[in-house]
Design a protein around this motif. Structure first.
Motif, PDB file in Angstrom:
ATOM      1  N   ARG A 360     -25.236 -34.312 -15.590  1.00 44.27           N
ATOM      2  CA  ARG A 360     -23.918 -33.670 -15.521  1.00 44.27           C
ATOM      3  C   ARG A 360     -22.953 -34.519 -14.686  1.00 44.27           C
ATOM      4  NH1 ARG A 360     -24.558 -28.162 -16.960  1.00 44.27           N
ATOM      5  NH2 ARG A 360     -26.718 -27.427 -16.902  1.00 44.27           N
ATOM      6  N   PHE A 361     -23.398 -34.937 -13.500  1.00 38.98           N
ATOM      7  CA  PHE A 361     -22.627 -35.827 -12.633  1.00 38.98           C
ATOM      8  C   PHE A 361     -23.579 -36.408 -11.588  1.00 38.98           C
ATOM      9  CE2 PHE A 361     -22.081 -31.549 -10.812  1.00 38.98           C
ATOM     10  CZ  PHE A 361     -22.452 -31.744  -9.489  1.00 38.98           C
ATOM     11  N   SER A 362     -23.115 -37.435 -10.886  1.00 36.94           N
ATOM     12  CA  SER A 362     -23.911 -38.080  -9.832  1.00 36.94           C
ATOM     13  C   SER A 362     -23.323 -37.767  -8.466  1.00 36.94           C
ATOM     14  CB  SER A 362     -23.948 -39.603 -10.045  1.00 36.94           C
ATOM     15  OG  SER A 362     -24.537 -39.924 -11.285  1.00 36.94           O
ATOM     16  N   MET A 363     -24.163 -37.820  -7.454  1.00 39.99           N
ATOM     17  CA  MET A 363     -23.714 -37.566  -6.087  1.00 39.99           C
ATOM     18  C   MET A 363     -24.515 -38.424  -5.113  1.00 39.99           C
ATOM     19  SD  MET A 363     -25.653 -33.979  -5.051  1.00 39.99           S
ATOM     20  CE  MET A 363     -24.498 -33.701  -3.766  1.00 39.99           C
ATOM     21  N   ALA A 384     -35.028 -31.800  -6.956  1.00 42.30           N
ATOM     22  CA  ALA A 384     -34.590 -30.448  -7.316  1.00 42.30           C
ATOM     23  C   ALA A 384     -33.271 -30.463  -8.073  1.00 42.30           C
ATOM     24  CB  ALA A 384     -34.468 -29.593  -6.055  1.00 42.30           C
ATOM     25  N   LEU A 385     -32.317 -31.281  -7.631  1.00 44.53           N
ATOM     26  CA  LEU A 385     -31.021 -31.316  -8.308  1.00 44.53           C
ATOM     27  C   LEU A 385     -31.115 -32.052  -9.636  1.00 44.53           C
ATOM     28  CD1 LEU A 385     -28.394 -31.734  -5.458  1.00 44.53           C
ATOM     29  CD2 LEU A 385     -29.552 -29.695  -6.338  1.00 44.53           C
ATOM     30  N   GLY A 386     -32.053 -32.994  -9.731  1.00 41.69           N
ATOM     31  CA  GLY A 386     -32.281 -33.641 -11.016  1.00 41.69           C
ATOM     32  C   GLY A 386     -32.685 -32.644 -12.083  1.00 41.69           C
ATOM     33  N   GLU A 387     -33.375 -31.590 -11.669  1.00 37.68           N
ATOM     34  CA  GLU A 387     -33.823 -30.569 -12.614  1.00 37.68           C
ATOM     35  C   GLU A 387     -32.658 -29.837 -13.267  1.00 37.68           C
ATOM     36  OE1 GLU A 387     -36.869 -26.703 -12.681  1.00 37.68           O
ATOM     37  OE2 GLU A 387     -36.651 -27.925 -10.873  1.00 37.68           O
ATOM     38  N   VAL A 388     -31.512 -29.769 -12.565  1.00 34.00           N
ATOM     39  CA  VAL A 388     -30.345 -29.082 -13.137  1.00 34.00           C
ATOM     40  C   VAL A 388     -29.276 -30.077 -13.592  1.00 34.00           C
ATOM     41  CG1 VAL A 388     -30.759 -26.954 -11.875  1.00 34.00           C
ATOM     42  CG2 VAL A 388     -29.299 -28.723 -10.852  1.00 34.00           C
ATOM     43  N   GLY A 389     -29.644 -31.369 -13.690  1.00 36.35           N
ATOM     44  CA  GLY A 389     -28.751 -32.352 -14.273  1.00 36.35           C
ATOM     45  C   GLY A 389     -27.832 -33.068 -13.309  1.00 36.35           C
ATOM     46  N   ILE A 390     -28.155 -33.039 -12.013  1.00 36.93           N
ATOM     47  CA  ILE A 390     -27.349 -33.760 -11.021  1.00 36.93           C
ATOM     48  C   ILE A 390     -28.158 -34.951 -10.525  1.00 36.93           C
ATOM     49  CG2 ILE A 390     -26.146 -33.632  -8.807  1.00 36.93           C
ATOM     50  CD1 ILE A 390     -25.903 -30.593  -9.249  1.00 36.93           C
ATOM     51  N   ALA A 391     -27.645 -36.154 -10.741  1.00 39.06           N
ATOM     52  CA  ALA A 391     -28.317 -37.375 -10.286  1.00 39.06           C
ATOM     53  C   ALA A 391     -27.954 -37.641  -8.833  1.00 39.06           C
ATOM     54  CB  ALA A 391     -27.909 -38.556 -11.154  1.00 39.06           C
ATOM     55  N   VAL A 392     -28.956 -37.829  -7.993  1.00 36.67           N
ATOM     56  CA  VAL A 392     -28.732 -37.951  -6.549  1.00 36.67           C
ATOM     57  C   VAL A 392     -29.167 -39.321  -6.056  1.00 36.67           C
ATOM     58  CG1 VAL A 392     -29.311 -37.022  -4.280  1.00 36.67           C
ATOM     59  CG2 VAL A 392     -29.052 -35.465  -6.229  1.00 36.67           C
ATOM     60  N   ASP A 393     -28.261 -39.991  -5.350  1.00 36.95           N
ATOM     61  CA  ASP A 393     -28.594 -41.202  -4.603  1.00 36.95           C
ATOM     62  C   ASP A 393     -28.720 -40.818  -3.135  1.00 36.95           C
ATOM     63  OD1 ASP A 393     -28.545 -42.993  -6.783  1.00 36.95           O
ATOM     64  OD2 ASP A 393     -26.354 -43.099  -6.688  1.00 36.95           O
ATOM     65  N   TYR A 412     -18.137 -38.490   2.716  1.00 37.98           N
ATOM     66  CA  TYR A 412     -19.425 -38.037   2.215  1.00 37.98           C
ATOM     67  C   TYR A 412     -19.194 -36.946   1.181  1.00 37.98           C
ATOM     68  CZ  TYR A 412     -19.331 -33.550   4.693  1.00 37.98           C
ATOM     69  OH  TYR A 412     -19.018 -32.273   5.107  1.00 37.98           O
ATOM     70  N   GLU A 413     -20.242 -36.623   0.438  1.00 35.51           N
ATOM     71  CA  GLU A 413     -20.187 -35.555  -0.555  1.00 35.51           C
ATOM     72  C   GLU A 413     -21.040 -34.364  -0.124  1.00 35.51           C
ATOM     73  OE1 GLU A 413     -19.611 -37.724  -4.759  1.00 35.51           O
ATOM     74  OE2 GLU A 413     -21.446 -38.331  -3.706  1.00 35.51           O
ATOM     75  N   MET A 414     -22.306 -34.636   0.162  1.00 34.00           N
ATOM     76  CA  MET A 414     -23.208 -33.597   0.660  1.00 34.00           C
ATOM     77  C   MET A 414     -24.126 -34.223   1.693  1.00 34.00           C
ATOM     78  SD  MET A 414     -25.890 -31.129  -1.425  1.00 34.00           S
ATOM     79  CE  MET A 414     -27.181 -32.377  -1.603  1.00 34.00           C
ATOM     80  N   SER A 415     -24.346 -33.521   2.788  1.00 28.00           N
ATOM     81  CA  SER A 415     -25.205 -34.037   3.846  1.00 28.00           C
ATOM     82  C   SER A 415     -26.138 -32.948   4.334  1.00 28.00           C
ATOM     83  CB  SER A 415     -24.378 -34.557   5.025  1.00 28.00           C
ATOM     84  OG  SER A 415     -25.222 -35.043   6.062  1.00 28.00           O
ATOM     85  N   SER A 416     -27.377 -33.316   4.614  1.00 29.42           N
ATOM     86  CA  SER A 416     -28.245 -32.403   5.338  1.00 29.42           C
ATOM     87  C   SER A 416     -27.813 -32.398   6.797  1.00 29.42           C
ATOM     88  CB  SER A 416     -29.712 -32.820   5.208  1.00 29.42           C
ATOM     89  OG  SER A 416     -29.900 -34.159   5.637  1.00 29.42           O
TER      90      SER A 416
END
Length: 525
Positions: A360-363, A384-393, A412-416
């Protein structure tokens, strides 16, 4: 509140005659702190080190009783607007200058209120500090603040020396890496990448204390090496995740090591994912909700933190349940059985269908640089996000770079992350969601850039509401709105472990745990 949760000292002090002076405590802290300036950063490793050097007006005892520190006594006016502190006599800074009420006035008004991450909100209620004499400080408040006194401890509100900071750039003052305080230990040296050394303050204002000769805080990047150092007795103490949870059971089997989960009651730490809501697609509530559904909190607690923790439901810890401030009523449950289906549906509704490759999109996910658990958590998030179509670097940087990226550059986009809830939501929770806490360059505040006038008004009202039932209703609405808006994904209430060598005594003497000043700790010789 936290006393009701059963927080107590883990070790009972022996009679003074049984205590022994001397010895070097070697503790391990992970990661290495970016500086030693607790007045400008609440980064966890900073507090573990600097709390031995700096002190506050009060300390906190085993059952959250307020104890004397730099203030030997205090009086609060009937209307709650005036706090009069009588200061200890004969206190000197580590450079030999006397400690006076002028330091309290300057430290609160010019330092903590201006540059401390939480002080900007917490201490704004203090309109002025009067100094009728050198040993009296009078805090004048704009409104009653029943949460204030507990927050004047040395970890939360360290008092700094006016003669060192006045007329300087507070953030750039040279003592940020060579602190000068009034505490039981004096800073000696910082060998970057290796250790910080602090020696006994021979002129400490508490007669006969501290008992230890020296505290050495080591920085060991490799988790296995930290565990090995504890096992070989090269290191005698480690907490806040310095010793990986997975290794704790085996270490507890050794006759000279103990472990405790006590000493964290003050902090109520919450593990989370946070979004930069100023950037697409994270400005879309449906996208944020979808990601909140996609991650399996139970899996994370059991398999990455090895059972140390409790699934979180919202911005307020369940430790607040005895006060009525915690609720799940009307709060979105992101742990439902059909969460993956809900996540996919929300992403479709938000206008992010899967492409031909299923993406769907990358993050980019910026991982908290605090150790191996956070790397493993990042790897799980990617899956986990790959399972819903979000590619994570995944991106893992040193602490200083990560803090700057998230809280100064907003790059940043998302951070723990993990933040302390602290003894009252006003102290630990408001800072993450209020508009006035979007403070560029200040760490551990509103780095999501999310806020609304309605939520600001709600928090402002809850801050001064004295009726417990009415306050509980305000925080009920607060939890409902924040979890629905999902600028933060609340993963789990963290449970840390402190591992220590049995030759140490009075390791944990209250809810501040290893953030206490170690004046009472002693070692068998």
């Amino acid at each position: 509140m936290l006393a009701a949760a059963g927080i107590a000292a883990s070790l009972v002090a022996l009679p003074a005659s049984a205590q022994e002076s001397g010895g070097t405590l070697v503790m391990v802290t992970q990661p290495e702190p970016p500086n030693l300036a607790p007045y400008i950063s609440t980064s966890g490793p900073i507090g573990q080190v600097a709390s031995k050097v700096y002190e506050g007006l009060v300390n906190i005892g085993p059952d959250f009783e307020i104890l004397p520190s730099l203030a030997k006594s205090w009086e609060i006016s009937d209307d709650g607007l005036t706090y009069t502190f009588s200061l200890q006599e004969g206190v000197t800074w580590h450079d030999g200058e006397p400690f006076t009420s002028a330091d309290v006035q300057f430290g609160i008004m010019d330092v903590l209120r201006e540059v401390h991450p939480r002080g900007g909100s917490l201490l704004q209620v203090i309109e002025s500090v009067d100094t009728p004499d050198d040993l009296t400080a009078v805090l004048n408040l704009s409104e009653p603040a029943p949460y204030l006194l507990v927050a004047l401890n040395g970890y939360e509100s360290p008092i700094v020396a006016k003669h060192i900071f006045d007329g300087t750039d507070i953030r750039g003052n040279e003592t940020a890496n060579a602190p000068i305080g009034t505490g039981p230990f004096k800073f000696v040296e910082w060998q970057k990448g290796q250790y910080v050394r602090m020696d006994k303050n021979e002129d400490y204002w508490q007669d006969g204390k501290p008992y230890l000769d020296r505290v050495v805080v080591r920085f060991i990047a490799d988790a296995a090496t930290r565990t090995a150092a504890m096992e070989s007795e090269e290191v005698l103490l480690g907490g806040f995740g310095a010793i990986p949870n997975i290794d704790v059971p085996a270490l507890e089997e050794l006759p000279y090591l103990e472990a405790t989960t006590e000493g964290y009651g003050y902090f109520a730490p919450m593990m989370q994912l946070q979004f930069n809501t100023s950037k697409a697609p994270y400005d879309n509530e449906k996208v944020r909700q979808a990601i909140a559904y996609a991650v399996d909190r139970d899996f994370v607690v059991e398999n990455i933190w090895f059972g140390f923790g409790k699934v979180a439901t919202g911005p307020i810890s369940s430790l607040f349940e005895p006060t009525g401030l915690y609720t799940t009523d009307g709060v979105i449950d992101y742990t439902v059985d059909d969460r993956i289906e809900k996540a996919n549906a929300l992403l479709d509704e938000a206008g992010y269908p899967r492409g031909d490759n299923g993406i769907r999109f990358s993050m980019v996910h910026d991982m908290t640089p605090y150790g191996e658990e956070w790397r493993r958590f990042g790897e799980y998030v990617k899956q986990a996000l790959g399972e819903v179509g979000i590619a994570v670097d995944l991106r893992y940087e040193d602490v200083a770079t990560w803090l700057k990226r998230v809280y100064t550059d907003y790059d940043y986009e998302m951070s723990s992350n993990w933040l302390f809830g602290l003894p009252d939501p006003v102290i630990g929770v408001h800072r993450q969601f209020h508009s006035d806490q979007i403070r560029q360059g200040t760490v551990f505040v509103n780095g999501m850039l999310w806020s609304t006038p309605e939520m600001d008004a709600l928090m402002d009202k809850a801050k001064t509401e004295n009726d417990p039932a009415a306050r509980a209703e305000l925080y009920k609405e607060f939890q409902q709105v924040v979890t629905e808006a999902a600028p933060v994904i609340f993963m789990h209430e963290m449970e840390f472990v402190t591992v220590y060598n049995t030759k140490l005594h009075d390791v944990v003497t209250g809810p501040l745990g290893i953030y206490n000043n170690f004046a009472d700790m002693w070692m068998e010789q």
